[in-house]
Motif scaffolding. Sequence first.
Motif, PDB file in Angstrom:
ATOM      1  N   LEU A   1       6.758   6.466  14.505  1.00  0.00           N
ATOM      2  CA  LEU A   1       7.688   7.239  15.333  1.00  0.00           C
ATOM      3  C   LEU A   1       7.141   7.330  16.762  1.00  0.00           C
ATOM      4  CD1 LEU A   1       8.299  10.138  12.772  1.00  0.00           C
ATOM      5  CD2 LEU A   1       9.698   8.072  13.113  1.00  0.00           C
TER       6      LEU A   1
ATOM      7  N   LEU B   1       3.478   1.865   2.962  1.00  0.00           N
ATOM      8  CA  LEU B   1       4.519   2.849   2.662  1.00  0.00           C
ATOM      9  C   LEU B   1       3.944   4.260   2.672  1.00  0.00           C
ATOM     10  CD1 LEU B   1       6.221   0.992  -0.343  1.00  0.00           C
ATOM     11  CD2 LEU B   1       6.717   0.763   2.105  1.00  0.00           C
TER      12      LEU B   1
ATOM     13  N   ARG C   1      -4.053  10.197  11.111  1.00  0.00           N
ATOM     14  CA  ARG C   1      -4.277   9.103  10.159  1.00  0.00           C
ATOM     15  C   ARG C   1      -3.327   7.934  10.362  1.00  0.00           C
ATOM     16  NH1 ARG C   1      -4.685  11.899   4.582  1.00  0.00           N
ATOM     17  NH2 ARG C   1      -2.648  12.627   5.248  1.00  0.00           N
ATOM     18  N   MET C   2      -2.251   8.148  11.089  1.00  0.00           N
ATOM     19  CA  MET C   2      -1.334   7.045  11.380  1.00  0.00           C
ATOM     20  C   MET C   2      -2.044   5.961  12.204  1.00  0.00           C
ATOM     21  SD  MET C   2       1.819   6.516  10.477  1.00  0.00           S
ATOM     22  CE  MET C   2       2.862   5.077  10.734  1.00  0.00           C
TER      23      MET C   2
ATOM     24  N   ASP D   1      -5.471   1.923   3.993  1.00  0.00           N
ATOM     25  CA  ASP D   1      -4.600   1.034   4.776  1.00  0.00           C
ATOM     26  C   ASP D   1      -5.376  -0.192   5.256  1.00  0.00           C
ATOM     27  OD1 ASP D   1      -2.166   2.627   4.786  1.00  0.00           O
ATOM     28  OD2 ASP D   1      -3.329   4.056   5.951  1.00  0.00           O
TER      29      ASP D   1
ATOM     30  N   SER E   1       0.302  10.933   0.615  1.00  0.00           N
ATOM     31  CA  SER E   1       0.770  12.158   1.276  1.00  0.00           C
ATOM     32  C   SER E   1       1.888  12.817   0.490  1.00  0.00           C
ATOM     33  CB  SER E   1       1.293  11.817   2.671  1.00  0.00           C
ATOM     34  OG  SER E   1       0.280  11.212   3.415  1.00  0.00           O
TER      35      SER E   1
ATOM     36  N   ILE F   1       5.836  11.500  -1.299  1.00  0.00           N
ATOM     37  CA  ILE F   1       5.976  10.115  -1.749  1.00  0.00           C
ATOM     38  C   ILE F   1       6.521  10.097  -3.178  1.00  0.00           C
ATOM     39  CG2 ILE F   1       4.646   8.053  -2.411  1.00  0.00           C
ATOM     40  CD1 ILE F   1       2.955   8.570   0.125  1.00  0.00           C
TER      41      ILE F   1
ATOM     42  N   GLY G   1       8.595   5.279   9.402  1.00  0.00           N
ATOM     43  CA  GLY G   1       7.866   4.175  10.024  1.00  0.00           C
ATOM     44  C   GLY G   1       7.043   4.774  11.149  1.00  0.00           C
TER      45      GLY G   1
ATOM     46  N   TYR H   1       6.525  11.530  17.255  1.00  0.00           N
ATOM     47  CA  TYR H   1       6.283  12.194  15.977  1.00  0.00           C
ATOM     48  C   TYR H   1       6.359  13.700  16.183  1.00  0.00           C
ATOM     49  CZ  TYR H   1       3.831  13.993  11.968  1.00  0.00           C
ATOM     50  OH  TYR H   1       3.505  14.712  10.861  1.00  0.00           O
TER      51      TYR H   1
ATOM     52  N   LYS I   1       0.874  -1.183   0.000  1.00  0.00           N
ATOM     53  CA  LYS I   1       0.000   0.000   0.000  1.00  0.00           C
ATOM     54  C   LYS I   1       0.905   1.224   0.000  1.00  0.00           C
ATOM     55  CE  LYS I   1      -2.950   3.346   1.209  1.00  0.00           C
ATOM     56  NZ  LYS I   1      -2.452   4.152   2.258  1.00  0.00           N
TER      57      LYS I   1
ATOM     58  N   GLY J   1       0.847   5.360   0.128  1.00  0.00           N
ATOM     59  CA  GLY J   1      -0.091   6.398   0.547  1.00  0.00           C
ATOM     60  C   GLY J   1      -0.239   7.507  -0.463  1.00  0.00           C
TER      61      GLY J   1
ATOM     62  N   PHE K   1       1.039   5.937  20.205  1.00  0.00           N
ATOM     63  CA  PHE K   1       2.089   6.746  19.588  1.00  0.00           C
ATOM     64  C   PHE K   1       1.607   7.410  18.302  1.00  0.00           C
ATOM     65  CE2 PHE K   1       4.502   3.357  21.818  1.00  0.00           C
ATOM     66  CZ  PHE K   1       5.061   4.173  22.779  1.00  0.00           C
ATOM     67  N   ALA K   2       0.564   6.859  17.693  1.00  0.00           N
ATOM     68  CA  ALA K   2       0.116   7.340  16.386  1.00  0.00           C
ATOM     69  C   ALA K   2      -0.919   8.444  16.550  1.00  0.00           C
ATOM     70  CB  ALA K   2      -0.481   6.190  15.590  1.00  0.00           C
ATOM     71  N   GLN K   3      -0.710   9.516  15.791  1.00  0.00           N
ATOM     72  CA  GLN K   3      -1.717  10.564  15.775  1.00  0.00           C
ATOM     73  C   GLN K   3      -2.453  10.507  14.442  1.00  0.00           C
ATOM     74  OE1 GLN K   3       1.201  13.528  16.565  1.00  0.00           O
ATOM     75  NE2 GLN K   3       1.579  12.206  18.300  1.00  0.00           N
TER      76      GLN K   3
HETATM   77  P1  ADP Z   1      -0.595   8.101   3.557  1.00  0.00           P
HETATM   78  O1  ADP Z   1      -1.646   8.939   2.885  1.00  0.00           O
HETATM   79  O2  ADP Z   1       0.760   8.291   2.967  1.00  0.00           O
HETATM   80  O3  ADP Z   1      -0.976   6.678   3.708  1.00  0.00           O
HETATM   81  P2  ADP Z   1      -1.282   9.267   6.099  1.00  0.00           P
HETATM   82  O4  ADP Z   1      -1.188  10.755   5.934  1.00  0.00           O
HETATM   83  O5  ADP Z   1      -2.602   8.619   6.105  1.00  0.00           O
HETATM   84  O6  ADP Z   1      -0.347   8.608   5.017  1.00  0.00           O
HETATM   85  O7  ADP Z   1      -0.503   8.830   7.422  1.00  0.00           O
HETATM   86  C1  ADP Z   1       0.860   9.093   7.581  1.00  0.00           C
HETATM   87  C2  ADP Z   1       1.032  10.361   8.396  1.00  0.00           C
HETATM   88  O8  ADP Z   1       0.755  10.098   9.777  1.00  0.00           O
HETATM   89  C3  ADP Z   1       2.457  10.882   8.411  1.00  0.00           C
HETATM   90  O9  ADP Z   1       2.725  11.707   7.316  1.00  0.00           O
HETATM   91  C4  ADP Z   1       2.499  11.675   9.707  1.00  0.00           C
HETATM   92  O10 ADP Z   1       2.207  13.037   9.448  1.00  0.00           O
HETATM   93  C5  ADP Z   1       1.358  11.118  10.551  1.00  0.00           C
HETATM   94  N1  ADP Z   1       1.749  10.562  11.867  1.00  0.00           N
HETATM   95  C6  ADP Z   1       1.064  10.759  13.011  1.00  0.00           C
HETATM   96  N2  ADP Z   1       1.636  10.133  14.048  1.00  0.00           N
HETATM   97  C7  ADP Z   1       2.721   9.493  13.576  1.00  0.00           C
HETATM   98  C8  ADP Z   1       3.717   8.664  14.180  1.00  0.00           C
HETATM   99  N3  ADP Z   1       3.714   8.360  15.491  1.00  0.00           N
HETATM  100  N4  ADP Z   1       4.686   8.166  13.378  1.00  0.00           N
HETATM  101  C9  ADP Z   1       4.709   8.441  12.048  1.00  0.00           C
HETATM  102  N5  ADP Z   1       3.800   9.237  11.429  1.00  0.00           N
HETATM  103  C10 ADP Z   1       2.803   9.760  12.168  1.00  0.00           C
END
Ligand code: ADP
Length: 267
Positions: A197, A190, A225-226, A172, A9, A12, A195, A200, A5, A7, A221-223
């Motif tokens: 973080l 991807l 869309r992560m 995703d 954003s 890329i 990866g 972040y 997959k 993304g 840890f993820a905010q």
């Molecule tokens: P894509 O469209 O490429 O699949 P998304 O924008 O949906 O990606 O999700 C990736 C985004 O998530 C990163 O660009 C980053 O801004 C955000 N993000 C939030 N929290 C984290 C984290 N803990 N580690 C990495 N990225 C994070």
Amino acid sequence: MIVVKVGGSAGIDYDAVCADLAALWQQGQRFVLVHGGSGETNRVAEALGHPPRFVTSPSGYTSRFTDRETLEIFEMVYCGKMNKGIVERLQRLGVNAVGLSGLDGRIFEGKHKDSVRAVENGKVKVLRGDHTGTVERVNVELVNLLLGAGYLPVLTPPAASYEGIAINVDGDRAAAALAVALSADALLLLSNVPGLLRNYPDEGSLIPAIPANDVESYLDFAQDRMKKKVLGAAEAVQGGVKRVIFGDARAGQPVSAALAGAGTVVS
Ligand code: ADP
């Protein structure tokens, strides 16, 4: 069989992803590619005078509110510009790619959610007229038909609802459902970060490995869309996919690097 997959954003490098995929494909590795298009959709929606509206659910997940007009702009970008751009790159590299949306042949199918609960100004509101859902079924027969005939499937949201209505689904989690349905050896998610973080946006705080039985505890840890990626990873490993890798698609050989263990490896 590997599900990749990539993304949508900023940052890329689709040329790098396609070149790497094509080289591995020509060595005999089999892939299905799923892609997004959120950054470009936002840009086109602004240009068309229908700016994107993002809503946050009471549990903290952010999603695009997809009214009918937004859905049509979404389709123009995901199924049009993004999908055909990737297919063209692969064709130029000698890979016979076929680009389809989840609507085509009901590759991705799920329940249509017409309303969404959103927190706005501290209050929970119910917004109607949403065209969203979650992938519950995958038409693996169609995907295998293409793979078996030597084509590389390039898939994108939207999905089809059970009534045949186009619904916006998270790419995703759609890729995770596909990886489970295909019994894929690995799922690569991807994006434009190294990866997952720990802090972040500090790229030095990469989490290199996550045990498969503990993925959900890393949701903290993820905010934004992560979170969907972490959720997708949990769904994939629970569904039997042995490895999920959050990898960097900004440069180099993104697919080979992730397969070699760069990024965050869930296993
Ligand atoms: P894509 O469209 O490429 O699949 P998304 O924008 O949906 O990606 O999700 C990736 C985004 O998530 C990163 O660009 C980053 O801004 C955000 N993000 C939030 N929290 C984290 C984290 N803990 N580690 C990495 N990225 C994070």
